[in-house]
Design a protein around this motif. Structure first.
Motif, PDB file in Angstrom:
ATOM      1  N   ARG A 194      47.453   4.532 -27.202  1.00  0.00           N
ATOM      2  CA  ARG A 194      46.440   5.730 -27.532  1.00  0.00           C
ATOM      3  C   ARG A 194      46.377   6.095 -29.069  1.00  0.00           C
ATOM      4  NH1 ARG A 194      43.604   7.745 -23.177  1.00  0.00           N
ATOM      5  NH2 ARG A 194      45.105   7.662 -21.474  1.00  0.00           N
ATOM      6  N   GLU A 253      39.063   3.791 -21.355  1.00  0.00           N
ATOM      7  CA  GLU A 253      39.500   4.950 -21.010  1.00  0.00           C
ATOM      8  C   GLU A 253      40.823   5.308 -21.470  1.00  0.00           C
ATOM      9  OE1 GLU A 253      37.189   3.705 -19.207  1.00  0.00           O
ATOM     10  OE2 GLU A 253      35.858   5.364 -18.448  1.00  0.00           O
ATOM     11  N   HIS A 297      43.853  12.039 -26.854  1.00  0.00           N
ATOM     12  CA  HIS A 297      43.969  13.147 -26.295  1.00  0.00           C
ATOM     13  C   HIS A 297      43.083  14.133 -27.064  1.00  0.00           C
ATOM     14  CE1 HIS A 297      45.443  16.963 -25.278  1.00  0.00           C
ATOM     15  NE2 HIS A 297      45.880  16.630 -23.987  1.00  0.00           N
ATOM     16  N   THR A 298      42.098  14.803 -26.280  1.00  0.00           N
ATOM     17  CA  THR A 298      41.130  15.528 -26.911  1.00  0.00           C
ATOM     18  C   THR A 298      41.108  16.963 -26.552  1.00  0.00           C
ATOM     19  OG1 THR A 298      39.885  13.517 -27.224  1.00  0.00           O
ATOM     20  CG2 THR A 298      38.480  15.552 -27.381  1.00  0.00           C
ATOM     21  N   SER A 341      40.825  15.404 -21.900  1.00  0.00           N
ATOM     22  CA  SER A 341      41.544  14.312 -21.552  1.00  0.00           C
ATOM     23  C   SER A 341      41.893  14.616 -19.799  1.00  0.00           C
ATOM     24  CB  SER A 341      42.846  14.023 -22.117  1.00  0.00           C
ATOM     25  OG  SER A 341      42.556  14.054 -23.456  1.00  0.00           O
TER      26      SER A 341
END
Ligand code: SF4
Length: 318
Positions: free
Chosen positions: A2, A237, A242-243, A256
């Motif tokens: 990610r 996805e 990570h938001t 997230s």
């Protein structure tokens, strides 16, 4: 792997488009732009958790202090700083240059049709197609990172291959197709806006093939694996950073976690599915309206076909 975490800051809900699928609905009439000092305090508040920043709305370029906001965030050390925009202001090269000078590093403009009829019909804003396509071309010609977004709706499903071809011709190298999230205006106009998931596959496959020919990276969001058979590599996805979202009211949310726990859902077919632990499932409003009969667990699909492709989530660790 990610990407690094990011913060998603909403600067106000004003927008010069009026998209029929807008997830923010009519919030624009309920609240104005967040004052500069308040926004800076919010951006400061997440500094210890992330270096990446996304300025969004509404339309962030309509905030009267957008250049000062970007410059302040850059001075705090944020990088990348992405402007998530409908792309219309990007039709003015001076606006792009000013944002870049202030410290913006990326743009994420939205194109929802390959013709004015389709795009302007969805944005309900005459001339938005002309401005957004000009804007995308202006941004790509400056050689800065661009990832476009296209919301998949009933009106543009069949147009997806043309949209990808147009984006490619405008110099875009990274495009995302996102299945409409049926909240806000999309909930109000649900019947006109939300396509059935099984109808998306063929157009998506054609769009994928065009992207391959053009050397573009194409990803899609909000479409579960059972509708991506043979195209599993499109699912984005597990690559979404990570938001942390700070909404207009100042409320912080872990997007997230929210996406998985509240935004999406699983049903009875998922319990028999080989990718249950990898797949986030559809936006929960979709099966709430249409049920789960369209969802065929992947193990059943693969039992009657060949072995999984190299990119299949069946090959991923659970
Ligand atoms: S977990 Fe559910 S939504 Fe996801 S691929 Fe399997 S059946 Fe489809």
């Amino acid at each position: 792997m990610r990407p690094l975490p990011r913060a998603d800051i909403k600067v106000g809900f004003a927008c010069n488009n009026r998209c029929v699928f807008c997830a923010q609905g009519e919030k624009r009439s309920e609240s104005g732009a967040i004052p500069f000092d308040e926004l800076i305090a919010r951006i400061e508040s997440v500094k210890g958790e992330t270096r990446g920043l996304v300025l969004t709305g509404g339309e962030p370029t309509m905030h009267k202090d957008i250049l000062r906001i970007v410059a302040s965030a850059a001075a705090m050390g944020y990088r990348p700083i992405q402007i998530q925009t409908n792309g219309r202001m990007m039709a003015y090269p001076k606006a792009i240059d000013a944002l870049l000078r202030a410290g913006a590093t990326e743009f994420s403009p939205s194109l929802h049709g390959s013709t004015a009829e389709i795009h302007d019909g969805l944005t309900r804003a005459p001339r938005s197609f002309a401005q957004t396509t000009a804007g995308i071309g202006n941004v790509t010609s400056r050689n800065i990172p661009v990832v476009t977004n296209t919301v998949i709706t009933k009106s543009n499903v069949q147009d997806l291959p043309n949209i990808v071809a147009l984006l490619g011709s405008l110099g875009v190298r990274h495009a995302q197709l996102a299945f409409v999230h049926p909240v806000g205006s999309a909930e109000v106009y649900f019947d006109e806006v939300v396509p059935r998931l099984p109808e998306v596959g063929e157009a998506l496959r054609a769009a994928r093939d065009i992207a391959r020919q053009l050397g573009m990276r194409l990803v899609c969001e909000g479409i579960p694996y059972c509708f991506l058979r043979g195209m599993e590599e499109l699912a984005v996805e597990d690559q979404i950073p990570h938001t942390t979202v700070i909404d207009l009211d100042g409320e912080r949310a872990d997007y997230s976690e929210w996406r998985v726990v509240e935004g999406k859902s699983h049903g009875e077919p998922c319990e028999r599915c080989a990718v249950r632990r990898t797949c986030e499932g559809p936006w929960r409003e979709y099966p709430a309206a249409f049920g789960w009969s369209e969802f065929v667990p992947l193990d059943a699909l693969f039992a009657s076909s060949n072995s999984p492709s190299p990119n299949s989530p069946l090959r991923k660790k659970p």
